[in-house]
Design a protein around this motif. Structure first.
Motif, PDB file in Angstrom:
ATOM      1  N   ASP A  91       1.792  11.068   9.204  1.00  0.00           N
ATOM      2  CA  ASP A  91       2.878  10.203  10.093  1.00  0.00           C
ATOM      3  C   ASP A  91       2.784  10.774  11.503  1.00  0.00           C
ATOM      4  OD1 ASP A  91       4.528   8.082  10.563  1.00  0.00           O
ATOM      5  OD2 ASP A  91       6.345   9.223  10.245  1.00  0.00           O
TER       6      ASP A  91
ATOM      7  N   THR B 257       0.559   3.856  -3.135  1.00  0.00           N
ATOM      8  CA  THR B 257      -0.208   4.884  -2.953  1.00  0.00           C
ATOM      9  C   THR B 257       0.417   6.345  -2.740  1.00  0.00           C
ATOM     10  OG1 THR B 257      -1.553   3.536  -1.497  1.00  0.00           O
ATOM     11  CG2 THR B 257      -1.974   5.670  -1.429  1.00  0.00           C
TER      12      THR B 257
ATOM     13  N   THR C 237      -9.150  -0.222  -1.450  1.00  0.00           N
ATOM     14  CA  THR C 237      -7.972  -0.923  -0.351  1.00  0.00           C
ATOM     15  C   THR C 237      -9.065  -1.803   0.420  1.00  0.00           C
ATOM     16  OG1 THR C 237      -6.793   0.862  -0.194  1.00  0.00           O
ATOM     17  CG2 THR C 237      -6.362  -0.857   1.492  1.00  0.00           C
TER      18      THR C 237
ATOM     19  N   ALA D 146     -12.442   4.935  -1.355  1.00  0.00           N
ATOM     20  CA  ALA D 146     -12.263   6.511  -1.461  1.00  0.00           C
ATOM     21  C   ALA D 146     -13.746   7.036  -1.582  1.00  0.00           C
ATOM     22  CB  ALA D 146     -11.413   6.914  -2.566  1.00  0.00           C
TER      23      ALA D 146
ATOM     24  N   ASP E 194      -5.592  11.315  -5.609  1.00  0.00           N
ATOM     25  CA  ASP E 194      -5.577  10.199  -4.813  1.00  0.00           C
ATOM     26  C   ASP E 194      -4.472   9.074  -5.424  1.00  0.00           C
ATOM     27  OD1 ASP E 194      -5.615   7.786  -3.434  1.00  0.00           O
ATOM     28  OD2 ASP E 194      -7.806   7.779  -3.063  1.00  0.00           O
TER      29      ASP E 194
ATOM     30  N   LEU F  87      -6.335  -2.356  -5.345  1.00  0.00           N
ATOM     31  CA  LEU F  87      -6.733  -2.421  -6.592  1.00  0.00           C
ATOM     32  C   LEU F  87      -7.017  -1.103  -7.233  1.00  0.00           C
ATOM     33  CD1 LEU F  87      -8.902  -4.343  -4.607  1.00  0.00           C
ATOM     34  CD2 LEU F  87      -9.465  -5.348  -6.864  1.00  0.00           C
TER      35      LEU F  87
ATOM     36  N   GLY G 265       1.218  -1.212   7.811  1.00  0.00           N
ATOM     37  CA  GLY G 265       0.104  -0.482   7.884  1.00  0.00           C
ATOM     38  C   GLY G 265      -0.418  -0.313   9.273  1.00  0.00           C
ATOM     39  N   PRO G 266      -1.443   0.248   9.492  1.00  0.00           N
ATOM     40  CA  PRO G 266      -1.806   0.408  10.944  1.00  0.00           C
ATOM     41  C   PRO G 266      -1.900  -0.905  11.575  1.00  0.00           C
ATOM     42  CG  PRO G 266      -3.391   1.497   9.503  1.00  0.00           C
ATOM     43  CD  PRO G 266      -2.601   0.737   8.314  1.00  0.00           C
TER      44      PRO G 266
ATOM     45  N   TYR H 112      -4.206  -6.998   3.261  1.00  0.00           N
ATOM     46  CA  TYR H 112      -4.401  -5.947   2.292  1.00  0.00           C
ATOM     47  C   TYR H 112      -4.282  -6.247   0.658  1.00  0.00           C
ATOM     48  CZ  TYR H 112      -3.061  -3.035   6.548  1.00  0.00           C
ATOM     49  OH  TYR H 112      -2.706  -2.675   7.662  1.00  0.00           O
ATOM     50  N   THR H 113      -5.368  -5.744   0.228  1.00  0.00           N
ATOM     51  CA  THR H 113      -5.570  -5.920  -1.240  1.00  0.00           C
ATOM     52  C   THR H 113      -5.701  -4.589  -1.942  1.00  0.00           C
ATOM     53  OG1 THR H 113      -6.168  -8.178  -1.089  1.00  0.00           O
ATOM     54  CG2 THR H 113      -6.507  -7.068  -3.182  1.00  0.00           C
TER      55      THR H 113
ATOM     56  N   THR I  41      -5.759   6.025   5.381  1.00  0.00           N
ATOM     57  CA  THR I  41      -6.171   4.857   6.268  1.00  0.00           C
ATOM     58  C   THR I  41      -4.669   4.116   6.471  1.00  0.00           C
ATOM     59  OG1 THR I  41      -6.835   3.692   4.601  1.00  0.00           O
ATOM     60  CG2 THR I  41      -8.491   4.826   6.080  1.00  0.00           C
ATOM     61  N   LEU I  42      -3.775   4.590   5.898  1.00  0.00           N
ATOM     62  CA  LEU I  42      -2.533   3.876   5.704  1.00  0.00           C
ATOM     63  C   LEU I  42      -1.456   4.122   6.559  1.00  0.00           C
ATOM     64  CD1 LEU I  42      -0.504   1.706   4.317  1.00  0.00           C
ATOM     65  CD2 LEU I  42      -0.235   3.690   2.650  1.00  0.00           C
ATOM     66  N   VAL I  43      -1.301   5.454   6.855  1.00  0.00           N
ATOM     67  CA  VAL I  43      -0.023   6.182   7.553  1.00  0.00           C
ATOM     68  C   VAL I  43      -0.248   6.066   9.121  1.00  0.00           C
ATOM     69  CG1 VAL I  43       1.653   7.860   7.618  1.00  0.00           C
ATOM     70  CG2 VAL I  43       0.445   7.365   5.458  1.00  0.00           C
TER      71      VAL I  43
ATOM     72  N   ARG J   6       0.748  -1.143  -0.054  1.00  0.00           N
ATOM     73  CA  ARG J   6       0.017  -0.001   0.012  1.00  0.00           C
ATOM     74  C   ARG J   6       0.890   1.151   0.047  1.00  0.00           C
ATOM     75  NH1 ARG J   6      -4.044  -0.233   5.075  1.00  0.00           N
ATOM     76  NH2 ARG J   6      -4.801   1.625   3.784  1.00  0.00           N
TER      77      ARG J   6
ATOM     78  N   GLY K 278     -11.982   9.024   2.331  1.00  0.00           N
ATOM     79  CA  GLY K 278     -10.876   9.750   2.062  1.00  0.00           C
ATOM     80  C   GLY K 278      -9.922   9.129   1.085  1.00  0.00           C
ATOM     81  N   ARG K 279      -8.884   9.711   1.142  1.00  0.00           N
ATOM     82  CA  ARG K 279      -7.865   9.213  -0.086  1.00  0.00           C
ATOM     83  C   ARG K 279      -7.209   7.910   0.596  1.00  0.00           C
ATOM     84  NH1 ARG K 279      -3.783  13.479  -0.663  1.00  0.00           N
ATOM     85  NH2 ARG K 279      -4.121  13.801   1.501  1.00  0.00           N
ATOM     86  N   ARG K 280      -6.601   6.951  -0.262  1.00  0.00           N
ATOM     87  CA  ARG K 280      -6.186   5.840   0.263  1.00  0.00           C
ATOM     88  C   ARG K 280      -4.984   6.070   1.294  1.00  0.00           C
ATOM     89  NH1 ARG K 280      -4.211   3.060  -5.458  1.00  0.00           N
ATOM     90  NH2 ARG K 280      -4.424   5.235  -6.094  1.00  0.00           N
ATOM     91  N   LEU K 281      -4.235   6.972   1.231  1.00  0.00           N
ATOM     92  CA  LEU K 281      -3.382   7.201   2.213  1.00  0.00           C
ATOM     93  C   LEU K 281      -3.481   7.596   3.666  1.00  0.00           C
ATOM     94  CD1 LEU K 281      -2.528  10.203   2.834  1.00  0.00           C
ATOM     95  CD2 LEU K 281      -1.713  10.392   0.412  1.00  0.00           C
TER      96      LEU K 281
ATOM     97  N   PRO L 120       1.903  12.685   3.457  1.00  0.00           N
ATOM     98  CA  PRO L 120       2.138  11.582   4.307  1.00  0.00           C
ATOM     99  C   PRO L 120       2.895  11.989   5.649  1.00  0.00           C
ATOM    100  CG  PRO L 120       2.658  11.471   1.881  1.00  0.00           C
ATOM    101  CD  PRO L 120       2.267  12.520   2.153  1.00  0.00           C
ATOM    102  N   GLY L 121       3.711  12.750   5.383  1.00  0.00           N
ATOM    103  CA  GLY L 121       4.637  13.344   6.642  1.00  0.00           C
ATOM    104  C   GLY L 121       3.531  14.044   7.707  1.00  0.00           C
TER     105      GLY L 121
ATOM    106  N   PRO M  96     -10.164   3.485  -7.004  1.00  0.00           N
ATOM    107  CA  PRO M  96      -9.178   2.968  -6.225  1.00  0.00           C
ATOM    108  C   PRO M  96      -9.619   2.113  -5.019  1.00  0.00           C
ATOM    109  CG  PRO M  96      -8.915   5.102  -5.787  1.00  0.00           C
ATOM    110  CD  PRO M  96     -10.138   4.958  -6.791  1.00  0.00           C
TER     111      PRO M  96
END
Lengths: 480, 211, 254
Positions: B114, A238, B180, B137, A289, A281, B201-202, A278-279, B147-149, A234, B142-145, B110-111, B178
């Protein structure tokens, strides 16, 4: 394929060394047995596993049999969604395309999602030659990269390492590549994962370019799918501005709904999970985004040669789950490095000689690196009949001659004898007649020596069965 | 366009010389559309069980409980900052006080994320059989990032968003978005093929099921 | 019912006692059995090593040798699998319907004759190794175990890792001796840990590999073909309190 493996010894010689490595044997035995039972349980949860397996097989076969059509459809859909599609006939061309794309961004480093295709083409080495550093971000790939080692398993490239070895690699090598390992690093998997998190996070946050493969590409929508566990995928897919995905042409599926089959087959077969954590797509690019630039490099590199073989082409169904490795008794004892390829184990034994050809000694030895026990075929979620392809490739190797002259002569002689019962009877009778002279071990080199190094030869009986029959039941009973 | 394109396509066609151009072999799809009964309470129970099996923390409640529950989860985590999609229902944060709220926008890097303790989102749908939450999304995601950082993800799933299986889920999803798919917190099996939770990831996933 | 014994080349030359046991057993069950002398080898070694033309030659010979029999019974899962599963794919003419008429011994006993208690007595502790081709290609399932459980005096103990290949694999045993030996050593270790006196199997080629490994280690465990256990009856068992010497050709010349 990759030059990394040039000059590898043939499988029997490499395995003769690796089977003596007690640490390796213990690591592999522990890891493959751990996953084997879990996988069986995960598969047993689905009562319709045979039907899913049959559908998976048929969807892949159908796609392969119309591969040109689906690739063109995919290309159109990806392009319409804002991506750029490149075609690479071989490893060199794929590496050139990726290096040029990276250089065009002005960047000198990339982060990578674990990808068999980029391993296969030796992308990291090719990028390094252009002054570009590729950082592997999958935990196991990180271990392999830090240790300057080679992957030995499709799913878990560092399967040959145990936790203590991994701790030492992190402690010794992380500082050379970026953030050092914590001072008090232990060998608990949680601590090791935490160290990898800290080490890689700074790379993720600054990365401008990522390179990935893909598990599936959907022709009718142009969607790419990456299946992973850690979240490194991811991060790569991303955060950067540019994403370059290098994907074998056999990874295409016709429709979006086909994922309902493969996303049931793959996680249970590979990590024994109902679903991997995680997947991701994505279809082309999405404004605001994720990456603004997306490049798809479609890779041939021997796949069309494989496709041309009516028996061997089923190897292209492979979804890289590695279930066949985990159940293979030969893999478990020889280890992945003995296969001299990024594709080890049963699938490697049929894929590598088809992608690379059978000219080299190691490639010609791979079809024989199996007892044909069939455990791989049973485990394969897309029903690749690996034993069938192994035997088929043995025919190819036997025909090409080199190294098989003596064997061919011996087998021809044996077959002649077996096709002439009178001569056969005389020969077996002669063998039992001299039974007292047959030794149990043989000092001379050759097949008998290979046998009797660890095993006694069987003793000759007093008479053959057919002589016994003739004497005791023969009269008046045998019609022929 | 490129000569390699034509070369590869020509090789494929040559390789498939044995395949009749008009061939249309049927693909059998005799697998089950679902492995579980599809009554609403049953679906929620299976989803909760499978999420928990992969070490997600599951909470159940009603829409009315949500503000208190979210405030409590932030408090227990000790988060002093929370990231949210711009269209998160305002009521969800109704009971949260003294916490810095970072609202997703193209300006959030992303920072920035973080340095955030928790992210709160909704989802597109959830799949009970596999314990999977799908984000696309869309509304409240929201955007993919996003829920990632951050290391702590609180995801709200409404009961009517839960489907039984992948064959039920895929037709409901839009491939152009997009996506996830999340099944439990980040994990790895890379050390001795034994699963441990938590890498990039989280590392903490809390799912709130709204009945 | 015309029944032919397909003894296999390995049993003919090295393990005639297994062939004799099948004859004894079938005759005891009232089956008149014939041995067509034109039979030799099914061609599996040639086929599996990549010499298809030679395999086809032997397949035709085998089909000719067994023409006219209703049932062709063989004490080898591996050879039965070759005929049933591989002959149809050879695509050579003249093989007739032999693939449909070949039966591995335990299939013939359980499915055709409908017996699991064959009237045997064998007062020993036995563990059973299911060879791969019988297990995975033929799908023998629990037929061998059902037959063994019905043997008087026999104590059946579980073989750890039973379904794992023993490492024989035909020419694999000499082309990849290191891995073959490593697999054999593990199988033998599991067999010894079972506490059995006898390691039983339905394929003498696997038993040749395992028996040779055991003998080299001077291990207190003998290999015996399933047919020889099923052929044993009370008087014989009483006469041989130890696991039957004739049942193990390795033992015969010791």
């Amino acid at each position: 394929m990759s030059g990394t493996y040039l000059g590898m010894p043939a499988f029997p010689e490499a395995a003769a060394v690796s089977t003596q490595n007690a640490q390796l044997r213990a690591n592999l035995s522990h890891a493959t047995r751990t996953i084997r039972d879990k996988r069986a349980a995960a598969v047993a949860e689905l009562t319709d596993w045979p039907e899913l397996r049959q559908s998976g097989r048929e969807i892949k076969d159908h796609t392969l049999r119309h591969l040109d059509r689906y690739l063109l459809q995919l290309e159109e859909a990806v392009t319409a969604a804002g991506g750029t599609v490149h075609w690479a006939a071989d490893a060199e061309e794929a590496n050139r395309i990726v290096a040029d794309l990276v250089k065009a961004t002005g960047e000198r480093e990339v982060v990578k999602v674990k990808s068999m295709a980029t391993q296969e083409i030796g992308l990291n080495e090719a990028l390094a030659a252009e002054g570009i550093t590729a950082y592997e971000t999958d935990l196991a790939e990180l271990i392999v990269q830090l240790a300057d080692d080679r992957p030995s398993h499709i799913l878990v490239p560092a399967i040959h390492r145990n936790r203590t070895e991994i701790r030492d690699i992190f402690a010794d090598r992380m500082a050379t590549w970026g953030r050092p390992a914590p001072e008090d690093l232990t060998d608990s998997p949680a601590h090791l994962a935490e160290a990898a998190r800290l080490h890689l996070r700074e790379k993720f946050l600054r990365a401008k370019v990522a390179v990935s493969g893909a598990n599936f590409m959907i022709a009718d929508t142009g969607t790419l799918v990456v299946v992973e566990s850690e979240g490194n995928g991811r991060m790569c897919l991303t955060l950067p501005e540019t994403l370059i995905s290098v994907v074998g042409i056999e990874k295409v599926l016709p429709t979006w709904n086909d994922l309902e089959v493969f996303l049931q087959l793959l996680p249970r077969s590979s990590t024994a999970e109902r679903m991997n954590p995680y997947t991701s797509l994505w279809t082309g690019t999405t404004a605001g985004d994720g990456p603004r630039h997306f490049h798809l490099v479609l890779l041939d590199n021997g796949r069309t040669d494989t496709l041309a073989d009516e028996v061997g082409r089923q190897a292209l169904r492979c979804i890289r789950c590695s279930a066949c490795l985990n159940v293979c008794p030969v893999y478990e004892r020889a280890g992945g490095h003995a296969y001299g390829s990024v594709y080890p184990g049963p699938i490697g034994a049929i894929l590598t000689p088809q992608l690379r050809g059978t000219a080299s000694e190691v490639d010609a030895s791979l079809p024989y690196a199996s007892t044909l026990c069939g455990a791989c075929y049973d485990a394969c979620p897309v029903a690749i009949d690996i034993p069938e392809v192994l035997v088929h490739l043995r025919e190819r190797v036997a025909e090409q001659g080199t190294g098989h002259r003596a064997e061919r002569a011996a087998l021809r002689a044996a077959t002649w004898l077996l096709d002439h019962p009178a001569a056969y009877t005389a020969a077996t009778r002669a063998a039992v007649g001299t039974r007292r002279l047959h030794p149990r071990r043989l000092p001379l080199p050759g097949p008998a020596k290979a046998w009797s190094d660890t095993r006694d030869l069987p003793a000759m009986p007093e008479q053959t069965f057919r002589d016994w029959w003739k004497k005791n039941r023969g009269e008046g009973k045998t019609a022929r | 366009m490129s000569s390699s394109r034509e070369r590869v396509l020509a090789r494929i066609r040559a390789a498939l010389a044995d395949v009749p151009a008009t061939e249309d072999r049927p693909v059998h799809r005799d697998y089950l559309p679902t492995h579980i009964p599809e009554d609403r309470p049953g679906l929620l129970a299976v989803l909760a069980e499978n999420l928990a099996d992969y070490r997600a923390v599951v909470h159940r409640g009603t829409e009315a409980d949500l503000p208190e529950l979210i405030a409590r989860l932030l408090g227990e985590r000790g988060s002093t900052s929370v990231a949210v999609p711009a269209d998160l229902p305002a009521a969800w944060l109704g009971a949260v006080t003294g916490v810095r709220v970072v609202t997703d926008s193209p300006a959030v890097t992303p920072g920035d994320l973080d340095a955030v303790g928790t992210v709160i989102t909704g989802c597109a749908l959830a799949v009970a059989e596999t314990g999977t939450i799908v984000l696309d999304a869309g509304p409240a995601q929201g955007r993919r990032l996003l829920t990632l950082v951050p290391d702590h993800h609180v995801c709200v799933v409404r009961g009517d968003q839960v489907v039984a299986s992948l064959p039920r889920a895929l037709p409901l999803l839009d491939p152009t978005r997009p996506q996830t798919w999340i099944s439990g917190p980040s994990a790895t099996s890379d050390i001795e093929l034994d699963r441990v939770e938590g890498v990039h990831g989280p590392r903490c996933l809390e799912v709130v099921l709204i009945e | 019912m015309r029944v032919a014994l397909f003894v296999t080349c390995v049993n003919d030359a090295l393990y005639p006692d297994t062939g004799r046991a099948v004859v004894t057993l079938l005759e005891r069950l009232g089956v008149e059995v014939d041995f067509p002398a034109a039979q030799t080898c099914c061609g599996q070694p040639q086929f599996n090593t990549g010499y298809r033309a030679q395999a086809e030659r032997l397949a035709r010979r085998t089909a000719d040798a067994f023409a006219g029999y209703d049932y062709v019974v063989t004490p080898s899962g591996s050879c039965a699998a070759m005929v049933r599963d591989q002959y149809p794919g050879l695509g050579c003419a003249g093989l007739g319907d032999l693939p449909d008429r070949v039966y591995e011994l335990t299939e013939f006993l359980v499915d055709v004759l409908g017996v699991t208690d064959v009237g045997a007595c064998y007062p020993h502790t036995v563990t059973y190794h299911p060879s791969c081709h019988g297990l995975r290609m033929l799908g023998l399932g629990d037929r061998p175990l059902r037959l063994l459980r019905a043997v008087r005096g026999l104590e059946l103990v579980e073989l750890p890792g039973a379904q794992e290949c023993c490492g024989f694999g035909g020419t694999f045993a000499v082309k990849n001796p290191a891995v073959s030996a490593a697999m054999g050593a593990d199988k033998v270790r599991n067999a010894l840990s079972s506490g059995a006196e006898v390691l039983c199997g339905a394929d003498n080629s696997c038993l040749m590999h395992l028996g040779g490994t055991l003998r080299r280690q001077d291990a207190p465990l003998r290999t015996v073909h399933l047919a020889e256990i099923l052929a044993s009856t009370e008087p014989e068992a009483a006469a041989h309190p130890q696991p039957d010497a004739h049942a193990d050709p390795n033992g015969a010349a010791a």
